[in-house]
Structures are given as C-alpha cells and as structure tokens.
Scaffold this active site. Structure first.
Site, PDB file in Angstrom:
ATOM      1  N   GLY A  32      33.110 -80.292 -23.810  1.00  0.00           N
ATOM      2  CA  GLY A  32      31.716 -80.132 -24.161  1.00  0.00           C
ATOM      3  C   GLY A  32      31.430 -80.918 -25.429  1.00  0.00           C
TER       4      GLY A  32
ATOM      5  CD  GLN B  27      30.783 -81.209 -31.238  1.00  0.00           C
ATOM      6  OE1 GLN B  27      30.391 -80.922 -30.114  1.00  0.00           O
ATOM      7  NE2 GLN B  27      32.070 -81.211 -31.563  1.00  0.00           N
TER       8      GLN B  27
ATOM      9  CB  CYS C  36      35.814 -77.871 -32.242  1.00  0.00           C
ATOM     10  SG  CYS C  36      34.163 -78.546 -32.539  1.00  0.00           S
ATOM     11  CG  LEU C  37      35.723 -83.367 -29.095  1.00  0.00           C
ATOM     12  CD1 LEU C  37      34.671 -84.152 -28.339  1.00  0.00           C
ATOM     13  CD2 LEU C  37      37.108 -83.963 -28.880  1.00  0.00           C
TER      14      LEU C  37
ATOM     15  CG  HIS D 193      32.915 -74.207 -28.634  1.00  0.00           C
ATOM     16  ND1 HIS D 193      34.104 -73.992 -29.314  1.00  0.00           N
ATOM     17  CD2 HIS D 193      32.476 -75.434 -29.040  1.00  0.00           C
ATOM     18  CE1 HIS D 193      34.345 -75.050 -30.089  1.00  0.00           C
ATOM     19  NE2 HIS D 193      33.382 -75.934 -29.939  1.00  0.00           N
ATOM     20  CD  GLU D 194      30.307 -77.707 -26.691  1.00  0.00           C
ATOM     21  OE1 GLU D 194      29.733 -78.316 -27.613  1.00  0.00           O
ATOM     22  OE2 GLU D 194      31.541 -77.727 -26.553  1.00  0.00           O
TER      23      GLU D 194
ATOM     24  CG  HIS E 297      28.854 -77.343 -31.954  1.00  0.00           C
ATOM     25  ND1 HIS E 297      29.463 -77.691 -33.141  1.00  0.00           N
ATOM     26  CD2 HIS E 297      29.837 -77.342 -31.026  1.00  0.00           C
ATOM     27  CE1 HIS E 297      30.762 -77.885 -32.935  1.00  0.00           C
ATOM     28  NE2 HIS E 297      31.017 -77.671 -31.649  1.00  0.00           N
TER      29      HIS E 297
HETATM   30 NI    NI Z   1      32.939 -77.829 -30.785  1.00  0.00          NI
END
Ligand code: NI
Length: 186
Positions: free
Chosen positions: A45, A50, A98-99, A140-141, A144
C-alpha cells in the site's frame, strides 16, 4: 514515473491530509504513478503523504500476498477521500512495516474489521466492510492520511526502545532499495 518515498521525521507524514475535488489535476496519472512507485518499492500500500502530497488518497494491491492470503490476490484499489465509519472486532496483533520507516517491522494491534466509505478512481462511491488482512492494510494506509504512523500504535516501552532507530532514519542512516526523501528535503 515513480516518486521517491518520504521517510520518518518528514513533517508531511504528520499532517492531516485534505480531501480532493473531482477536478484535481492529472489524478489518473498520479494514481498510476503511485501504483508504479509502490510496485517498485515492493509495498502493499502507499498513501499520498508518503510521496509528499498531503491529500486523502491511497492505493493498495494485495497481490504479492495472494499465495498466503487468497482474498488479497484481487484486492487492488485506489481510495479517494476515504472515511472510516466503524472499526470492529477484537484488536489483533500483526506484523507491520512501512516504506516510510525502512528496516523496522513490529507487531501492531488493530481492529480486525473496518467499514469505510470512499470514491474509486472513476469517482464511484463505495461503502465497504473489510476484514482480516484487508482491514489491516486499509487501516494502516488510512492512518497515513491523519498523520499517524504504525510506530505510534506500539506500546510506549516498545516505542521507546525504537527511538534510536527511528532517529537514525531521519538522519539518513538506513538501507532502502528505493529513492527516498529525508526530513531535511534531501
Ligand atoms: Ni505505511
């Protein structure tokens, strides 16, 4: 094209993102580029903050998990202006990464079910209930978009133990095989 990923410590990750309008410029291109960025960095995701854009948009493709979680295989979706209506079920732990937080993976407790309203890429309205891994990735997304990172949801002691590693990320001391943007903009 692909975007670089903004990492822990960058203020854009802490902003509450804003809804977008239907006439948002080049939305199709942006969404396609977000998918491409996500695939290239091997994420499941990716949320717009991000890539440095403080707007309420995230993309998910669960295909890489398809072998272990069959219901994830065809779970590919862009979520525009999403709104979580309800979180349900027991809070269950699951390993998350997480990226924007390279090199850190931790067990995070989250509700096992979520009801969410959103628009898809064609601006069709959806009102869906997701469970299990789908709910996990969506929550999770969605976090953000509210400036929340998974490390915020760890127990205080665990978070304290990670503080040094998190600070290191902000200083560029981490390994990632994708392009990144540090808190200082480099
Ligand atoms: Ni993340």
């Amino acid at each position: 094209m692909t975007y670089p990923i903004y990492v822990y410590g960058h203020p854009v990750l802490r902003k509450v993102a804003r809804d977008i309008e239907r006439d948002f410029p080049d939305l199709d291109t942006l969404i396609a580029d977000m998918f491409e960025t996500m695939y290239q960095s091997e994420g499941l995701g990716l949320a717009a903050p991000q890539i440095g854009k403080s707007i309420r948009l995230f993309v998910i493709d669960g295909k890489p998990l398809g072998d272990d979680y069959p219901d994830m295989k065809d779970f590919k979706q862009a979520f525009i202006n999403p709104q979580v209506m309800e979180r349900k079920g027991d809070r269950v732990p699951m390993n998350e990464g997480c990226l924007s937080i390279p090199g850190i993976h931790e067990e995070v407790d989250r509700e096992s079910e979520v009801r969410i309203q959103y628009y898809d890429q064609e601006w069709n309205f959806h009102d869906e209930v997701y469970k299990g891994y789908k709910a996990r990735v969506v929550l999770h997304e969605y976090d953000h978009l509210d400036g929340v990172l998974f490390t915020d949801r760890l127990y205080p002691l665990r978070r304290r133990l990670l503080r040094g590693k998190l600070n290191d990320i902000g200083k560029g001391r981490f390994e990632a095989d994708y392009r990144t943007v540090l808190p200082n903009g480099r």
